[in-house]
Design a protein around this motif. Structure first.
Motif, PDB file in Angstrom:
ATOM      1  N   SER A 111       4.975  -0.901   7.469  1.00  0.00           N
ATOM      2  CA  SER A 111       5.875  -1.342   6.521  1.00  0.00           C
ATOM      3  C   SER A 111       5.221  -0.796   5.349  1.00  0.00           C
ATOM      4  CB  SER A 111       6.461  -2.565   6.317  1.00  0.00           C
ATOM      5  OG  SER A 111       6.691  -2.875   5.154  1.00  0.00           O
ATOM      6  N   PRO A 112       5.903   0.301   4.559  1.00  0.00           N
ATOM      7  CA  PRO A 112       4.780   0.668   2.876  1.00  0.00           C
ATOM      8  C   PRO A 112       5.084  -0.390   1.902  1.00  0.00           C
ATOM      9  CG  PRO A 112       7.843   0.800   2.598  1.00  0.00           C
ATOM     10  CD  PRO A 112       7.147   0.659   4.245  1.00  0.00           C
ATOM     11  N   GLY A 113       5.497  -1.954   2.004  1.00  0.00           N
ATOM     12  CA  GLY A 113       5.169  -2.462   1.186  1.00  0.00           C
ATOM     13  C   GLY A 113       5.672  -2.661   0.418  1.00  0.00           C
ATOM     14  N   ASP A 115       5.090  -1.575  -3.116  1.00  0.00           N
ATOM     15  CA  ASP A 115       4.888  -1.234  -3.890  1.00  0.00           C
ATOM     16  C   ASP A 115       5.762  -0.910  -5.487  1.00  0.00           C
ATOM     17  OD1 ASP A 115       2.335  -0.742  -2.379  1.00  0.00           O
ATOM     18  OD2 ASP A 115       2.683   1.384  -1.954  1.00  0.00           O
ATOM     19  N   GLY A 203      -1.539  -5.456  -4.426  1.00  0.00           N
ATOM     20  CA  GLY A 203      -1.854  -5.191  -2.781  1.00  0.00           C
ATOM     21  C   GLY A 203      -1.887  -6.589  -1.786  1.00  0.00           C
ATOM     22  N   ARG A 205       1.083  -7.280  -0.415  1.00  0.00           N
ATOM     23  CA  ARG A 205       2.157  -7.597   0.340  1.00  0.00           C
ATOM     24  C   ARG A 205       1.720  -7.024   1.567  1.00  0.00           C
ATOM     25  NH1 ARG A 205       6.876  -9.385   1.802  1.00  0.00           N
ATOM     26  NH2 ARG A 205       7.476  -9.663  -0.846  1.00  0.00           N
ATOM     27  N   ARG A 206       0.511  -5.334   1.308  1.00  0.00           N
ATOM     28  CA  ARG A 206       0.060  -5.271   2.544  1.00  0.00           C
ATOM     29  C   ARG A 206      -0.685  -6.474   3.100  1.00  0.00           C
ATOM     30  NH1 ARG A 206       1.442  -1.870   6.038  1.00  0.00           N
ATOM     31  NH2 ARG A 206       0.199  -0.179   7.088  1.00  0.00           N
ATOM     32  N   TRP A 207      -1.732  -6.436   3.021  1.00  0.00           N
ATOM     33  CA  TRP A 207      -1.536  -7.949   3.994  1.00  0.00           C
ATOM     34  C   TRP A 207      -1.041  -8.523   4.367  1.00  0.00           C
ATOM     35  CZ3 TRP A 207      -6.356  -7.911   5.747  1.00  0.00           C
ATOM     36  CH2 TRP A 207      -7.508  -6.969   5.053  1.00  0.00           C
ATOM     37  N   ASP A 209       2.100  -8.365   5.412  1.00  0.00           N
ATOM     38  CA  ASP A 209       3.054  -7.476   6.519  1.00  0.00           C
ATOM     39  C   ASP A 209       2.041  -7.516   7.553  1.00  0.00           C
ATOM     40  OD1 ASP A 209       5.159  -6.939   5.135  1.00  0.00           O
ATOM     41  OD2 ASP A 209       4.453  -5.126   3.946  1.00  0.00           O
ATOM     42  N   ARG A 210       0.622  -7.475   7.266  1.00  0.00           N
ATOM     43  CA  ARG A 210       0.043  -7.295   8.402  1.00  0.00           C
ATOM     44  C   ARG A 210      -0.443  -9.474   8.975  1.00  0.00           C
ATOM     45  NH1 ARG A 210      -5.120  -4.315   5.074  1.00  0.00           N
ATOM     46  NH2 ARG A 210      -4.287  -2.451   5.675  1.00  0.00           N
TER      47      ARG A 210
END
Length: 230
Positions: A111-113, A115, A203, A205-207, A209-210
């Protein structure tokens, strides 16, 4: 007079024409305890809330409840018993569930998060439909749900009552779904709100998703190594 007395007795004699209230209250208590204890369904719902916000968390809860409605209908019609009698079918259901959850984990990782600055409450309707579909499939692909319905519900069914057994199954299923949807919906909403607060930080959102990917992967591994019959 004797005939009149017999007719009067038939008319006014109390009959058990519905699910016993005490049994239903006991069932509701058991359903509440089962729903509150975190399980695969709740983790899946919270993962969606974390990844996509409160609306997605609630929609995932509705999707899980829809899957339970299908299980309830299948159990009432005797289809679940047929699946239980065919271990190969249960194994195929389990394999499908493992593959599907693994795909969700991979999809979350790529997922691109966020951004572009979107929040959980701005999830497009198409994405919400996708969340709903994923939740339904995840619930249906868990063979333990089938076995749970067959083991748990009959304890609260009264064959001699005025209602047919399939109708009692449907009443118990509707009760279980109502209790579960309340608990799961609140869990999905709360996890989504927490996500909305955290996602404003760069940053994060990326976490999130993880974390969602880790939950999906963990559920896939659990389903792969777990014996449905236990």
């Amino acid at each position: 007079m004797t005939g009149v007395s017999q007719l009067s007795g038939m008319i006014f004699e109390p009959r058990e024409t519905q699910v016993d209230l005490a049994v239903l209250v006991t069932f509701m208590g058991a359903a509440a305890i089962i729903s509150i204890v975190p399980g695969p369904d709740m983790f899946f719902i919270m993962a969606n809330g974390i990844a996509s916000g409160a609306r997605a968390g609630v929609v995932a809860a509705v999707g899980m409840s829809t899957g339970l409605a299908v299980h309830t209908t299948a159990a009432a019609l005797g289809l679940s018993a047929l699946l239980q009698a065919a271990p190969v079918m249960l194994e195929l259901v389990r394999i499908f569930g493992v593959v599907f959850l693994a795909y969700l984990a991979f999809d979350a990782l790529r997922s691109p998060g966020s951004d572009h600055g979107t929040t959980g409450d701005a999830v497009p309707a198409r994405s919400l439909r996708r969340v709903f579909g994923m939740a339904v499939l995840t619930n249906l692909a868990n063979p333990k749900v089938i076995l749970f319905f067959l083991a748990f519900f009959p304890q609260f069914v009264t064959p001699g009552s005025g209602w047919p057994v399939p109708v009692q199954f449907m009443v118990l299923g509707a009760t279980f779904i109502a209790v579960g949807l309340t608990v799961d919906g609140l869990a999905g909403f709360a996890s989504g709100r927490l996500s909305d607060v955290l996602v404003s930080r760069r940053g994060v959102r990326r976490w999130l998703d993880r974390i969602s990917a880790a939950v999906y992967a963990g559920l896939a591994v659990r389903l792969a190594v777990d014996d449905p019959a236990r």
